[in-house]
Motif scaffolding. Structure first.
Motif, PDB file in Angstrom:
ATOM      1  N   SER A 181       7.303   0.321  19.820  1.00  0.00           N
ATOM      2  CA  SER A 181       6.432  -0.568  19.531  1.00  0.00           C
ATOM      3  C   SER A 181       6.648  -0.695  17.484  1.00  0.00           C
ATOM      4  O   SER A 181       6.855  -0.487  16.782  1.00  0.00           O
ATOM      5  N   ILE A 182       5.469  -2.462  17.905  1.00  0.00           N
ATOM      6  CA  ILE A 182       5.809  -2.711  16.242  1.00  0.00           C
ATOM      7  C   ILE A 182       4.715  -1.549  14.979  1.00  0.00           C
ATOM      8  O   ILE A 182       4.850  -1.065  13.758  1.00  0.00           O
ATOM      9  N   ASN A 224      14.281  -4.915  12.792  1.00  0.00           N
ATOM     10  CA  ASN A 224      13.838  -6.233  12.171  1.00  0.00           C
ATOM     11  C   ASN A 224      15.184  -7.304  12.396  1.00  0.00           C
ATOM     12  O   ASN A 224      14.810  -8.836  12.107  1.00  0.00           O
ATOM     13  N   ASN A 265      12.255 -11.017   7.116  1.00  0.00           N
ATOM     14  CA  ASN A 265      11.166 -10.712   7.170  1.00  0.00           C
ATOM     15  C   ASN A 265      10.702  -9.953   5.692  1.00  0.00           C
ATOM     16  O   ASN A 265      11.232  -9.477   5.049  1.00  0.00           O
ATOM     17  N   ASN A 338       9.991  -6.600  20.622  1.00  0.00           N
ATOM     18  CA  ASN A 338       9.550  -7.041  20.349  1.00  0.00           C
ATOM     19  C   ASN A 338       9.356  -8.419  19.986  1.00  0.00           C
ATOM     20  O   ASN A 338       7.964  -9.089  19.942  1.00  0.00           O
ATOM     21  N   THR A 339      10.675  -9.139  19.434  1.00  0.00           N
ATOM     22  CA  THR A 339      10.546 -10.497  19.277  1.00  0.00           C
ATOM     23  C   THR A 339      10.202 -11.380  20.747  1.00  0.00           C
ATOM     24  O   THR A 339       8.976 -12.865  20.863  1.00  0.00           O
ATOM     25  N   TYR A 340      10.317 -10.764  21.659  1.00  0.00           N
ATOM     26  CA  TYR A 340       9.865 -11.766  23.309  1.00  0.00           C
ATOM     27  C   TYR A 340       8.450 -11.225  23.341  1.00  0.00           C
ATOM     28  O   TYR A 340       7.954 -11.975  24.143  1.00  0.00           O
ATOM     29  N   SER A 342       6.200 -10.873  21.660  1.00  0.00           N
ATOM     30  CA  SER A 342       5.884 -11.947  20.634  1.00  0.00           C
ATOM     31  C   SER A 342       5.766 -13.401  20.908  1.00  0.00           C
ATOM     32  O   SER A 342       4.675 -14.264  20.044  1.00  0.00           O
ATOM     33  N   GLN A 371       2.867  -5.898  30.268  1.00  0.00           N
ATOM     34  CA  GLN A 371       3.190  -6.368  28.977  1.00  0.00           C
ATOM     35  C   GLN A 371       4.096  -8.300  29.687  1.00  0.00           C
ATOM     36  O   GLN A 371       3.638  -8.868  28.289  1.00  0.00           O
ATOM     37  N   LYS A 375       2.311 -11.725  28.050  1.00  0.00           N
ATOM     38  CA  LYS A 375       3.206 -12.520  27.341  1.00  0.00           C
ATOM     39  C   LYS A 375       2.951 -13.561  28.113  1.00  0.00           C
ATOM     40  O   LYS A 375       2.441 -14.651  28.074  1.00  0.00           O
TER      41      LYS A 375
END
Length: 383
Positions: A181-182, A224, A265, A338-340, A342, A371, A375
């Motif tokens: 996770s982030i 990232n 990023n 994580n991008t999904y 987000s 999760q 989303k």
């Protein structure tokens, strides 16, 4: 009298065989098409006694000799399908698959083009499972064998198309691979290795403070950017471009030769600043994997994870501490997930990750049902 006639026939046949065998041997040595070994010569003898009108000498290149030739030839020459040679890693995978089929050939029964049928498919699958291989590894063996069978068919070495039938399918199994996770990635990012003591792995590799630092930064670049280890481990300063004050990585992926451009990023900017505008020096993949286990443990990523796999045809469920499962590829999988989560569109993530099909891409998304539902709930339809 009949015995005398049979003797003359047999002797004439053997004389002809010796002549043809010498001719074939000299031809193979001169042309260097395939390695000349007992397997090749035995296959030639078999074909000599079974040869029918209309067959050519090229048809004497049986399955295993062709398999060996295919790997050696296309390791340096372009494939017909992709117009480029086999990647080094792919050639190694093919060679391992060849050795496994050769072992089956030597211990169970001889494998020839005309033996590749439904009975062989089941025999080979059962034997592979008996060796303790996982379902997905068994699937790799079937997939590569199909590739070899199709290539040899297209080159006119046989007329067997059984491998194209529906039953000749690649076994697959979805494995519950982890992602970080982030928050877990942030814990890794904040680690301080100043007091780290060098450790020696079971394989004899020394993991030093410097290796921990470089492995952490390389892994964070992957997490990232979505880059595979074969790509993030070879990044150089020349891969960085700046457009309208925004930095990007621009490169061609090693696996599928795709040109991609990835926004850089803030986390990666910090890593670049730390290394004075350069990329962390590359490391052997296995050394990164060793270091990542230490890094994950030091970051306290130790929740228990259940992993279910089929090995040797037996379903096994084992528990691991999460850090034990972290590998180079976890970074790429974490990026996609994580991008999904987000809210980034799948098509945009795929443009960065280089996935060519949504089916393969969604295998990388390791979010659980809750999760995913959370989303989806953000869509205006559910507002």
């Amino acid at each position: 009298m009949a015995e005398e006639l049979d003797k003359n026939y047999i002797n004439n046949k053997l004389d002809d065989l010796q002549y043809q065998l010498n001719k074939k041997y000299n031809s193979l040595i001169e042309e260097q098409i395939i390695a000349v070994n007992n397997e090749v010569l035995i296959d030639f003898c078999d074909q000599f006694f079974k040869k029918t009108k209309g067959q050519t000498e090229n048809s004497t290149i049986e399955l295993l000799p062709f398999y060996d030739w295919f790997i050696r030839n296309y390791s340096v020459k372009p494939l017909m399908s992709s117009s480029k040679p086999l990647q080094k890693g792919t050639a190694k995978t093919y060679r391992n698959a060849y050795n496994i089929l050769k072992r089956f050939n030597d211990t169970v029964y001889r494998v020839r083009y005309d033996k590749i049928n439904y009975e062989f498919y089941n025999d080979y699958l059962n034997w592979l499972y008996q060796q303790g291989y996982s379902t997905n590894y068994v699937g790799t063996q079937i997939k590569i064998l199909k590739t070899i069978m199709i290539a040899s068919h297209e080159l006119g070495h046989h007329n067997n198309t059984e491998c194209r039938k529906k039953y000749f399918k690649k076994p697959t199994e979805e494995i519950d691979h982890i992602f970080l996770s982030i928050e877990e990635l942030e814990r890794i990012k904040k680690l301080d290795f100043s007091d780290f003591k060098t450790v020696k792995t079971e394989s004899g590799v020394f993991i030093t403070k410097d290796k921990m630092d470089r492995a952490r930064d390389l892994f964070l670049i992957s997490a990232n950017t979505g880059l595979r280890v074969s790509d993030f481990n070879k990044l150089e300063k020349d891969n960085i471009i700046t457009v309208e004050d925004k930095k990007y990585f621009q490169l061609t992926t090693k696996k599928n030769n795709k040109p991609i451009t990835i926004p850089i990023n803030s986390t990666v900017i910090e890593i670049l600043d730390k290394w004075e505008g350069e990329l962390p020096r590359k490391m052997p993949e296995q050394h990164i994997n060793y270091a990542l286990k230490e890094i994950g443990e030091k970051a306290g990523i130790d929740t228990m994870v259940k992993i279910t796999r089929t090995n040797g045809g037996i379903i096994e469920t084992k528990e691991y501490k999460k850090y034990q499962l972290i590998t180079n590829h976890t970074g790429r999988r974490s990026f996609c997930t994580n991008t999904y989560l987000s809210g980034m569109a799948a098509i945009d993530i795929m443009a960065i990750s280089g996935h060519s099909s949504e089916r393969v891409f969604y295998n990388y998304i390791k979010a659980n049902n809750l999760q995913r539902a959370m989303k989806i709930s953000e869509n205006k339809f559910f507002s």
